[in-house]
Design a protein around this motif. Structure first.
Motif, PDB file in Angstrom:
ATOM      1  N   LYS A 256       0.858  -1.188   0.000  1.00  0.00           N
ATOM      2  CA  LYS A 256       0.000   0.000   0.000  1.00  0.00           C
ATOM      3  C   LYS A 256       0.889   1.230   0.000  1.00  0.00           C
ATOM      4  O   LYS A 256       1.837   1.337   0.778  1.00  0.00           O
ATOM      5  CB  LYS A 256      -0.915   0.005   1.230  1.00  0.00           C
ATOM      6  CG  LYS A 256      -1.883  -1.159   1.286  1.00  0.00           C
ATOM      7  CD  LYS A 256      -2.937  -0.968   2.378  1.00  0.00           C
ATOM      8  CE  LYS A 256      -2.363  -1.039   3.779  1.00  0.00           C
ATOM      9  NZ  LYS A 256      -2.007  -2.432   4.164  1.00  0.00           N
ATOM     10  N   ASP A 456      -5.402   5.722  -6.027  1.00  0.00           N
ATOM     11  CA  ASP A 456      -6.534   4.942  -5.499  1.00  0.00           C
ATOM     12  C   ASP A 456      -7.818   5.745  -5.737  1.00  0.00           C
ATOM     13  O   ASP A 456      -8.376   6.324  -4.802  1.00  0.00           O
ATOM     14  CB  ASP A 456      -6.316   4.676  -4.004  1.00  0.00           C
ATOM     15  CG  ASP A 456      -7.442   3.869  -3.365  1.00  0.00           C
ATOM     16  OD1 ASP A 456      -8.130   3.137  -4.098  1.00  0.00           O
ATOM     17  OD2 ASP A 456      -7.622   3.985  -2.133  1.00  0.00           O
ATOM     18  N   HIS A 460     -11.039   3.551  -2.744  1.00  0.00           N
ATOM     19  CA  HIS A 460     -11.596   2.212  -2.520  1.00  0.00           C
ATOM     20  C   HIS A 460     -10.670   1.346  -1.664  1.00  0.00           C
ATOM     21  O   HIS A 460     -11.110   0.688  -0.710  1.00  0.00           O
ATOM     22  CB  HIS A 460     -11.884   1.532  -3.858  1.00  0.00           C
ATOM     23  CG  HIS A 460     -12.939   2.234  -4.669  1.00  0.00           C
ATOM     24  ND1 HIS A 460     -14.222   2.405  -4.207  1.00  0.00           N
ATOM     25  CD2 HIS A 460     -12.890   2.823  -5.895  1.00  0.00           C
ATOM     26  CE1 HIS A 460     -14.937   3.069  -5.112  1.00  0.00           C
ATOM     27  NE2 HIS A 460     -14.151   3.332  -6.148  1.00  0.00           N
ATOM     28  N   ARG A 461      -9.367   1.339  -1.984  1.00  0.00           N
ATOM     29  CA  ARG A 461      -8.432   0.523  -1.206  1.00  0.00           C
ATOM     30  C   ARG A 461      -8.275   1.085   0.203  1.00  0.00           C
ATOM     31  O   ARG A 461      -8.143   0.329   1.174  1.00  0.00           O
ATOM     32  CB  ARG A 461      -7.064   0.456  -1.902  1.00  0.00           C
ATOM     33  CG  ARG A 461      -7.036  -0.321  -3.199  1.00  0.00           C
ATOM     34  CD  ARG A 461      -5.620  -0.405  -3.733  1.00  0.00           C
ATOM     35  NE  ARG A 461      -4.774  -1.264  -2.909  1.00  0.00           N
ATOM     36  CZ  ARG A 461      -3.446  -1.175  -2.869  1.00  0.00           C
ATOM     37  NH1 ARG A 461      -2.806  -0.243  -3.554  1.00  0.00           N
ATOM     38  NH2 ARG A 461      -2.748  -2.008  -2.123  1.00  0.00           N
ATOM     39  N   ARG A 463     -10.468   2.809   1.987  1.00  0.00           N
ATOM     40  CA  ARG A 463     -11.655   2.481   2.793  1.00  0.00           C
ATOM     41  C   ARG A 463     -11.655   1.011   3.191  1.00  0.00           C
ATOM     42  O   ARG A 463     -11.965   0.658   4.332  1.00  0.00           O
ATOM     43  CB  ARG A 463     -12.935   2.810   2.010  1.00  0.00           C
ATOM     44  CG  ARG A 463     -13.183   4.299   1.841  1.00  0.00           C
ATOM     45  CD  ARG A 463     -14.407   4.568   0.990  1.00  0.00           C
ATOM     46  NE  ARG A 463     -14.607   5.995   0.801  1.00  0.00           N
ATOM     47  CZ  ARG A 463     -15.253   6.790   1.641  1.00  0.00           C
ATOM     48  NH1 ARG A 463     -15.793   6.271   2.745  1.00  0.00           N
ATOM     49  NH2 ARG A 463     -15.376   8.070   1.402  1.00  0.00           N
ATOM     50  N   ALA A 464     -11.293   0.148   2.260  1.00  0.00           N
ATOM     51  CA  ALA A 464     -11.287  -1.275   2.556  1.00  0.00           C
ATOM     52  C   ALA A 464     -10.256  -1.621   3.626  1.00  0.00           C
ATOM     53  O   ALA A 464     -10.461  -2.530   4.439  1.00  0.00           O
ATOM     54  CB  ALA A 464     -11.001  -2.076   1.282  1.00  0.00           C
ATOM     55  N   ASP A 468     -13.972  -0.686   6.524  1.00  0.00           N
ATOM     56  CA  ASP A 468     -15.025  -1.621   6.126  1.00  0.00           C
ATOM     57  C   ASP A 468     -15.718  -2.272   7.320  1.00  0.00           C
ATOM     58  O   ASP A 468     -16.923  -2.547   7.272  1.00  0.00           O
ATOM     59  CB  ASP A 468     -14.443  -2.717   5.221  1.00  0.00           C
ATOM     60  CG  ASP A 468     -14.511  -2.320   3.744  1.00  0.00           C
ATOM     61  OD1 ASP A 468     -14.930  -1.177   3.469  1.00  0.00           O
ATOM     62  OD2 ASP A 468     -14.140  -3.145   2.886  1.00  0.00           O
ATOM     63  N   SER A 469     -14.978  -2.541   8.385  1.00  0.00           N
ATOM     64  CA  SER A 469     -15.557  -3.266   9.521  1.00  0.00           C
ATOM     65  C   SER A 469     -16.515  -2.410  10.333  1.00  0.00           C
ATOM     66  O   SER A 469     -17.593  -2.862  10.742  1.00  0.00           O
ATOM     67  CB  SER A 469     -14.437  -3.787  10.433  1.00  0.00           C
ATOM     68  OG  SER A 469     -13.621  -4.708   9.754  1.00  0.00           O
TER      69      SER A 469
END
Length: 623
Positions: A256, A456, A460-461, A463-464, A468-469
């Motif tokens: 990342k 990005d 999207h990456r 946030r994931a 996301d949880s």
């Protein structure tokens, strides 16, 4: 007077008085705008801004809209700092060196002018394949002064790992060395440099820093880049303008590319150094780190407090384990940063730290500090040295939980949340839990949370990775137990969960027991779930000290220790010996990748060989 005392005295003069750290922390998260305004004002950041928080959304918080500043300008000090010591450099490749703030500023001015001649401007990317030497710091500050974006890899990275990182940001300039010395070994990197140059088509210029016996052909030399005197100047950029890109370990895929901004790093590192690490003007900071680890960024930010940063490169355990302690004494270090594994190795080998009269703080990062190692450090360093165990990461380029001068260190625990960090533990439903294992989360934004990931679109990456949880809440990826007093125990990575019979087991507690046993040098534990819902299999791998064999007696001692000190659930189904425990280049054990390999995935699918140490030992891990 500590930095925290000075800050709270200043707050008292503003009409805000606090009698305890907990009271101060609660105000810092209940009034985020008030707290971060106080950091801006107390440390005299200067300049106007529209408001403190334009948005509190996570992700997407907007800090200090309207502000214009430059991180590098704050790093180089005021005219009155000119003769202060800024840099001490110790190398296994060349003689020691030093720079005052005036000399550092002069070199930064020259490097800035040189980069401008190469066409570098705001937003361009400059990448460095460099060790922890003064030229790296100079180039970084010159890059920042222009509003260009910095990224670095250490020379021990192989070409593939470097290209996995640098290719993402499409750099225009590459700074490199041709090789280096590691202990008594000469390391030739010219072939890797050639591969890296060939794999970065956007690079228009390569700058070679003379370092050791290996030279890079067809490159501009560092003296040529700096051949024209020029005063340091600083382009003013928005608070959130990219300062540098830090990369995740990349053990399980493309790393990342985490983007950090000028303003967020400036405020967070002022706070961390002054209020948690107690860095004071004139202090000397030694933290053995490579340029690829976020601790390098923390180390050099000691200049914000007008401290001297001690830069080191080479093998930190050459010619022996005591080398770092001797250097700390020679450099009269007041803040010495290290890892639990180094302290444990010293304890096992009977290495004594020796006399360190200037030492005031022992900083601990990298992994949880076991209670036995805490005891050893406290006994050998004495009451005058504060043991400050910290937990955070590359993601926020700072700490979430750490010590502070107002609270004593806690054996086996992390002392408290950092100021301005609303950190707690959540259960799976998003409820705060006390006294039981939960996910480490941050409920409100921090200025040094990433601007995003490079390239990005739509985040999207990003946030994931964190949101996301628990939507709107940062999930850090650690299992943690929070006490009623808000001290913390880190149990291990939540993405490497040991879930035996419905009970979550932290890996850190395994290691604290197993690696305390005579003959066990290192270990790694993996739980393989039963798809039919059974207890699965708990596998323990141990790397043994020289001359030790894993016989039935040692296996029994390991099982007995885990049963007695933890619980019967912690007793592994199988214990195997392996030559070494593979780790990332920043020292983290490969728990999740090893688990995936044991579940049938090919090593090449889950591990980048150049991104880890001990890759050759992976074949010894079997299910």
């Amino acid at each position: 007077m500590t930095g925290l005392d000075d800050y709270t005295s200043w707050l008292a003069a503003q009409g805000k008085e606090f009698t305890s750290y907990d009271e101060l922390w609660r105000w810092s998260v209940d009034d985020l705008a008030g707290f971060w305004t106080s950091i801006w004002d107390h440390f005299e950041v200067g300049g106007a801004y529209d408001r403190v928080l334009g948005s509190t959304d996570m992700p997407g918080a907007e800090w200090f809209p309207g502000a214009q500043l430059n991180y590098a300008e704050h790093m180089l000090g005021e005219p009155g700092d000119a003769e202060r010591s800024a840099v001490l450099a110790y190398s296994q490749t060349r003689a020691p060196a030093s720079l005052t703030f005036a000399e550092l500023a002069g070199q930064v001015g020259r490097a800035r002018a040189g980069l401008q001649r190469l066409g570098v401007g705001r937003g361009d990317r400059v990448v460095a394949y460099l060790p922890n030497i003064p030229e790296t710091l100079i180039a970084f500050l010159a890059c920042a002064s222009l509003g260009a974006v910095w990224a670095a890899c250490a020379p021990e990275f192989g070409a593939r790992s470097v290209l996995d990182r640098f290719a993402q940001v499409e750099p225009t300039v590459l700074l490199t060395v041709g090789g280096y010395t590691y202990g008594d070994k000469q390391i030739d990197k010219t072939t890797d440099v050639a591969t890296i140059r060939a794999g970065l088509p956007t690079v228009r210029h390569t700058v070679s820093i003379p370092y050791g016996q290996y030279e890079v052909d067809g490159a501009l030399s560092w003296p040529e880049l700096l051949n024209e005197p020029a005063p340091p100047e600083f382009d003013q950029v928005p608070f959130g303008h990219p300062l540098y890109v830090l990369f995740s370990s990349g053990t399980t895929g493309l790393p990342k590319a985490i983007v950090h901004g000028h303003g967020g790093i400036l405020l967070e590192h002022l706070k961390a150094h002054a209020l948690h690490l107690d860095t004071r003007p004139g202090d000397r900071i030694l933290w053995h780190t490579t340029t690829a680890w976020m601790m390098w960024n923390i180390l050099v930010s000691g200049l914000l407090r007008r401290a001297t940063v001690v830069l080191t490169d080479g093998n930190p355990q050459y010619p022996d384990l005591a080398a770092q302690w001797r250097l700390a004494a020679e450099a009269r270090v007041s803040l010495f940063g290290t890892s639990p594994s180094y302290l444990a190795a010293c304890r096992t080998a009977g290495v004594e730290p020796g006399e360190l009269p200037a030492l005031r703080t022992l900083g601990i990062t990298g992994s949880p500090l076991p209670g036995e190692i805490f005891d050893w450090a406290a006994e050998h360093l004495g009451d005058a040295v504060h043991i400050n165990s910290m937990s955070g990461g590359t993601d926020i380029c700072s700490a979430l939980i750490a010590g502070n001068p107002w609270q004593p260190a806690r054996r086996g625990e992390l002392t408290a949340p950092c100021l301005g960090v609303d950190v707690t533990a959540f259960d799976a439903a998003g409820n705060e839990v006390i006294g039981q294992v939960g996910e480490l989360v941050v409920r409100q934004p921090m200025p040094s949370m990433p601007i995003g990931f490079w390239n990005d679109p739509g985040d999207h990456r990003y946030r994931a990775a964190y949101f996301d949880s628990y939507p709107g809440v940062w999930r850090h990826g650690d299992w943690v137990t929070m006490s009623p007093e808000r001290s913390f125990v880190i149990s291990g990575r939540s993405d490497a969960t040991l879930n035996r019979g419905g009970v979550r087991l932290g890996t850190a507690e395994f290691y604290a027991v197993v690696e305390e046993l005579p003959g066990v040098a290192d270990s790694l534990v993996v739980h393989l779930e039963d798809p039919d819902g059974g207890p699965g299999r708990l596998l323990l791998f141990v790397a043994l000290a020289p001359g030790i064999e894993l016989d039935d007696a040692l296996r029994q001692r390991i099982r007995q220790a885990l049963r007695e000190q933890l619980s019967p659930r912690h007793v592994p189904d199988r214990i195997d010996a392996v030559p070494a425990i593979p780790r990332t280049l920043t020292g983290k054990k490969l728990e999740k990748p090893i688990k995936q390999i044991l579940q049938g995935r090919a090593p090449a699918e889950v591990v980048a060989p150049d991104a880890i140490s001990g890759y050759a030992t992976i074949g010894a891990f079997t299910a």
